[in-house]
Design an enzyme around this catalytic site. Structure first.
Site, short mmCIF file in Angstrom:
data_model
loop_
_atom_site.label_atom_id
_atom_site.label_comp_id
_atom_site.label_asym_id
_atom_site.label_seq_id
_atom_site.Cartn_x
_atom_site.Cartn_y
_atom_site.Cartn_z
N ASP A 48 0.84 -1.22 -0.01
CA ASP A 48 0.05 -0.16 -0.12
C ASP A 48 1.07 1.24 0.08
O ASP A 48 1.75 1.59 0.63
CB ASP A 48 -0.88 0.14 1.23
N ARG A 49 0.56 2.13 -0.85
CA ARG A 49 1.47 3.40 -1.21
C ARG A 49 1.35 4.44 0.00
O ARG A 49 2.29 4.97 0.63
CB ARG A 49 0.89 3.79 -2.49
N THR A 50 -0.08 4.55 0.28
CA THR A 50 -0.59 5.41 1.35
C THR A 50 0.20 5.18 2.82
O THR A 50 0.87 5.90 3.41
CB THR A 50 -1.99 5.66 1.59
N CYS A 83 -1.84 5.45 -10.85
CA CYS A 83 -2.06 5.62 -9.48
C CYS A 83 -1.33 6.98 -9.15
O CYS A 83 -0.05 6.97 -9.32
CB CYS A 83 -1.45 4.39 -8.67
N ASN A 84 -2.06 7.98 -8.61
CA ASN A 84 -1.26 9.09 -8.11
C ASN A 84 -0.42 9.21 -7.09
O ASN A 84 0.78 9.68 -7.27
CB ASN A 84 -2.56 10.23 -7.70
N THR A 85 -0.80 8.33 -5.94
CA THR A 85 0.24 8.15 -4.85
C THR A 85 1.69 7.42 -5.23
O THR A 85 2.52 7.76 -4.69
CB THR A 85 -0.75 7.33 -3.85
N ALA A 86 1.28 6.64 -6.11
CA ALA A 86 2.82 6.00 -6.66
C ALA A 86 3.68 7.01 -7.40
O ALA A 86 4.84 6.78 -7.35
CB ALA A 86 2.30 4.84 -7.75
N THR A 125 -5.40 10.95 -1.85
CA THR A 125 -5.18 10.18 -0.78
C THR A 125 -4.18 11.06 0.18
O THR A 125 -3.86 12.00 -0.14
CB THR A 125 -3.96 8.91 -0.86
N LYS A 164 -12.19 0.21 -2.81
CA LYS A 164 -11.27 -0.68 -2.95
C LYS A 164 -11.60 -2.06 -2.49
O LYS A 164 -11.37 -3.18 -3.09
CB LYS A 164 -9.92 -0.37 -2.37
N CYS A 194 -6.68 10.92 -7.31
CA CYS A 194 -6.51 9.35 -6.98
C CYS A 194 -7.21 8.77 -7.95
O CYS A 194 -8.46 9.04 -8.44
CB CYS A 194 -7.16 9.23 -5.42
#
Lengths: 238, 238
Positions: A48-50, A83-86, A125, A164, A194
């Site tokens: 999980d990125r967050t 995926c923005n967070t990535a 996120t 998700k 996101c």
């Protein structure tokens, strides 16, 4: 393979499919053979990125590099990550890549600049917001970027994780009052920053497209432009 | 890579995305990491399957083998092809494959047998119908299989090619009277035996799911069953 677009997906799988769907819809075609060639990996064991950014838990970087290499070895000439967070790791990924990479953050911020928008609300996120993945880029262009309050932000995360987990209805119910409040407070547009958010707000985007900037759509439009800017066999054969 | 599902797609790209979407929806999950790992190639320069079977034009086999090898080299352990007509070459592809392959035709016919259905209407490409890809399989199980008249069949092809060209509305308008006529004539269910058809009749499947057998959905359910019948890292970690 000339023009093969590699999609580093699985973050989450629904967002990967959404990006592919948007790539199809944004390509003018008469027949199957006119479509942009793509290869997508959606191997969701990427940590999980967050959680990694906020809690320093397992990093997703190693797996992302592994699956990016898989795309390159398969012949991808351009890699995108829905995926923005990535994109916290985008520069690091770029160092490991031997092909073109298009950033969802750059594509979105460029679109906002091109449309001469002066104020945006950011839904994303908590990690994307705390790591300032969007804000720095926007503020240096003089674009005011408003983020949710702490309480709202916690609800945004609940909404994303609900989606998700397969519960789109709860995700929608939680998110609605937050985007309403931001729009009422007068931001010109809301960045759906996101890749689950355009799925949660699918109906709203259809009925009021002028209120949103869909980051996935911005990424895909830039990818389609990349494809058509390069000579490739389909173009020659047409 | 344990349990990696390879999707040999691009025939057409919309059907590939539909198969991925159905794989996601048919998997019980709580989070991204619970999803079935998949890799999809959608490189649509594969020659038209129907034209090859009917007019002996360029064969799609060589390209299909090439992209199947690409999936195998990337670690796919099971390969599926969301295109009914392509299954004309299924046995030949199987000879070239070193991994498990699940046939959309077998999955669909098995489902029809399991549901103890005795008569079906078949909507599919002209090639799928003329090559008897479904009929032999069904008739040996004592299931009556009705196909459209010649005039209707020509309209079914127009509908499929309209959808592939991006014109979903025309595709729907052409197909509607044909499926209505078949249902009025008393077939128990209609096989949507071309992967564009569930997309063209999306609304009808939602409102009257009992009237249709969606071949893509049958393929995906068998793929999900294959995945959970094999030990894989996600299962162990859960």
């Amino acid at each position: 393979m000339k023009g093969l677009v590699g999609i580093l997906g699985g973050m989450g799988p629904g967002a990967t499919v959404d990006a592919m769907q948007k790539l199809i819809k944004n390509t003018p075609v008469y027949r199957d053979q006119d479509h942009i060639p793509m290869i997508a990996v959606s191997i969701p064991d990427i940590p999980d990125r967050t959680e990694c950014i906020l809690d320093h838990s397992a990093s997703p970087l190693e797996k992302m590099i592994q699956y990016m290499k898989l795309l390159e070895n398969a012949g991808a000439e351009c890699i995108i990550i829905p995926c923005n967070t990535a994109h916290y790791w985008f520069n690091e990924l770029k160092l490991h890549s031997r092909v073109e990479m298009i950033s969802i953050i750059d594509a979105t911020c460029q679109l906002i600049q091109d449309k001469k928008i002066s104020s945006v609300g950011l839904l994303a996120t908590t990690a994307t917001i705390k790591a300032q993945i969007y804000q720095g880029n926007l503020e240096k262009s003089g674009i005011a970027c408003y983020v949710p309050t702490e309480g709202e932000q916690s609800a945004v995360m609940d909404s994303i994780y609900a989606y998700k987990s397969g519960d789109a209805q709860t995700a929608h119910r939680i998110l609605t009052p937050i985007k309403n409040r931001m729009l009422q407070d007068g931001v010109e547009k809301i960045i759906l920053g996101c890749t689950e958010l355009p799925l949660i707000l699918e109906q709203e985007i259809k009925t009021a497209p002028e209120s949103y900037i869909d980051a996935t759509e911005a990424l895909i439009k830039k990818t389609v432009a990349w494809y058509f800017a390069h000579p490739h066999p389909n173009e020659v054969a047409a």
